[in-house]
Design an enzyme around this catalytic site. Structure first.
Site, PDB file in Angstrom:
ATOM      1  CD  GLU A 176       4.274 -11.265  65.588  1.00 51.05           C
ATOM      2  OE1 GLU A 176       5.495 -10.767  65.605  1.00 51.05           O
ATOM      3  OE2 GLU A 176       3.252 -10.799  64.554  1.00 51.05           O
ATOM      4  CG  HIS A 209     -20.872  26.130  73.345  1.00 49.20           C
ATOM      5  ND1 HIS A 209     -20.189  27.093  72.405  1.00 49.20           N
ATOM      6  CD2 HIS A 209     -21.003  27.121  74.772  1.00 49.20           C
ATOM      7  CE1 HIS A 209     -19.792  28.077  72.999  1.00 49.20           C
ATOM      8  NE2 HIS A 209     -20.077  28.057  74.291  1.00 49.20           N
TER       9      HIS A 209
END
Length: 475
Positions: free
Chosen positions: A35, A454
């Site tokens: 990298e 709910h």
């Protein structure tokens, strides 16, 4: 020159590359990740994560600005408000540092060596790595995994300014030390609108220029309507069906700003003054500058052509993520990287997902997974669809997010769920449930009969399924 040997060599430490490395380590495969920058790739360093941090900061500032400017139905008032963008960016950078540091630690934990430097491919088994201030390293491998990612597309007549100039990519947009007074965004795709909306909320005058005749042209028109309404409320100027012809800088134009030259569909030309010009016209696979051409791989346009196991046309050379084309999504790359590591370890795997979710972090958010109604029709499937509006959802009311809906698409004959789409505040968090239902082969009845908590936004998912079955309860 030092030469080292490994079983798996991964070029690129982004989401696909580092996940492949971690999984390889878990499976006992000797692996090296090369990298050039910081592990984490575009997503963690200059893309997904920092952009969402900036969007969150902009949302919080905008709430305060709204409370300061007008009476709030929540009873909140603000006397004074300001933002120190440099401090905001520092906070964002802290998040990035924590995550990228975590990636490095995970690779180290699994025994994966990370070589910091820029790779150049010599052949399918050999790569040379140039590291700053160090001797060139040669790495030989049995398996080569290409995971170089993608780059912003640059307009030839408006190249990016990497020295503080007016033309910026999404990378520079995430590292500004002050809020530009006037921002022109070229491109009304998800990147342009996410960042353009954030800067409008931070106080910029934002103009978005798009060649297509509507915003977010890759998305369903119904999903885009709530976003368009939001942009109008925010005061974002949209110039649709408009081409960008070029730009004059402040010296050329004799003003203290850049001037972007545009032409609309009727042929009328105009100049837009801007302190910064964000070019967000897409991304392209990062295929140049690291010797990829030496492999002479089969290509699919600009992308590397791969099969269902991410194999390229050369034996034991693999490619994943943005380098293999659309959809350019970090989670797709991660899934591919994990799979390749497992195949190398001897497991039987194929990349055949039933759905890959995509999220657009506009205001409101958009999430899609699987087939849209038009895609089902194009595939010759006799499908049914149903929507449930957030205006009928209690939780949406309590967070002032009633603009939007959830929509389900299913086969008419057996009710097999083919796709989900939603637009609304916070709907990105519905992506996992959407994708799981498709991946598991759920039918409308399965979702309709599942008890949903709910009050939650997820109740709209259940209601959409119920409505498709002909008996929604709350609309």
């Amino acid at each position: 020159m030092e030469t080292i040997n490994t079983t798996l060599l991964i070029i690129g430490g982004g989401p696909g590359g580092y996940v492949a490395g971690i999984r390889a380590g878990q499976l006992g495969i000797p692996a090296i990740v090369v990298e050039g920058a910081t592990p984490g790739g575009t997503c963690l360093n200059i893309g997904c994560i920092p952009s969402k941090a900036l969007i969150h900061a902009a949302d919080e500032y905008h709430k305060g600005a709204t409370y300061a400017a007008q009476e709030s139905p929540l009873g909140i008032s603000v006397e004074s408000l300001r933002i120190d963008l440099a401090r905001t960016v520092a906070w964002k950078d802290g998040i990035v540092k924590r995550l990228t540091g975590g990636v490095g630690s995970l690779l180290k934990k699994q025994g994966v060596r990370v070589v910091r430097g820029w790779a150049r491919i010599l052949d399918g088994k050999t790569v040379e790595v140039e590291a700053d201030g160090q001797e060139t390293l040669r790495i030989r491998c049995e398996h080569l995994l290409l995971a170089s990612g993608s780059q912003p597309v640059e307009l030839p007549f408006m190249p990016f300014s990497h020295d503080g100039g007016p033309v910026i990519s999404s990378t520079e947009a995430l590292a500004q030390d002050s809020v530009p007074r006037r921002l022109v965004v070229v491109g009304a795709g998800y990147i342009g609108l996410e960042l353009g909306t954030a800067y409008r909320k931070l106080g910029s005058q934002v103009t978005v220029v798009e060649a297509a005749d509507r915003i977010l042209p890759a998305y369903d028109a119904d999903l885009v309507k709530p976003v368009a309404r939001s942009l109008e409320r925010l005061g974002v100027e949209l110039r649709l069906a408009t081409q960008v012809l070029g730009m004059e800088d402040g010296v050329e134009s004799g003003v203290d700003a850049a001037r972007v030259k545009v032409r609309d569909a009727s042929g009328v030309e105009a100049y837009l003054e801007a302190d910064k010009v964000l070019v967000a016209v897409g991304r392209r696979p990062a295929t140049t500058g690291w010797g990829l051409e030496n492999l002479m791989l089969d290509m699919a346009g600009r992308a590397i052509k791969v099969d269902e196991q991410c194999r390229t046309s050369m034996r034991n050379v693999w490619a994943i993520g943005d380098l293999t084309g659309e959809p350019m999504l970090a989670h797709r790359a991660m899934a591919q990287g994990e799979m390749v590591a497992e195949i190398i370890a001897g497991k039987r795997r194929w990349f055949q997902p039933s759905a890959i979710p995509a999220v657009c972090y506009t205001d409101p958010e958009i999430v899609v997974a699987g087939m849209s109604p038009s895609e089902a029709q194009a595939a010759g499937i006799d499908a049914i669809q149903a929507s449930f509006p957030f205006s009928a959802n209690g939780r949406a009311m309590t967070i002032e997010g009633t603009d939007g809906f959830v929509r389900v698409v299913a086969r008419k004959d057996n009710h097999l769920i083919l796709g989900w789409q939603a637009v609304g505040v916070g709907v990105s968090e519905l992506a996992a449930g959407f994708t799981q239902s498709i991946e598991l082969g759920a039918q409308l009845e399965d979702v309709a009969r599942t008890i949903h908590a709910h009050p939650t936004l997820g109740e709209a998912v259940q209601e959409a399924a119920l409505r498709a079955l002909g008996h929604a309860l709350h609309v």
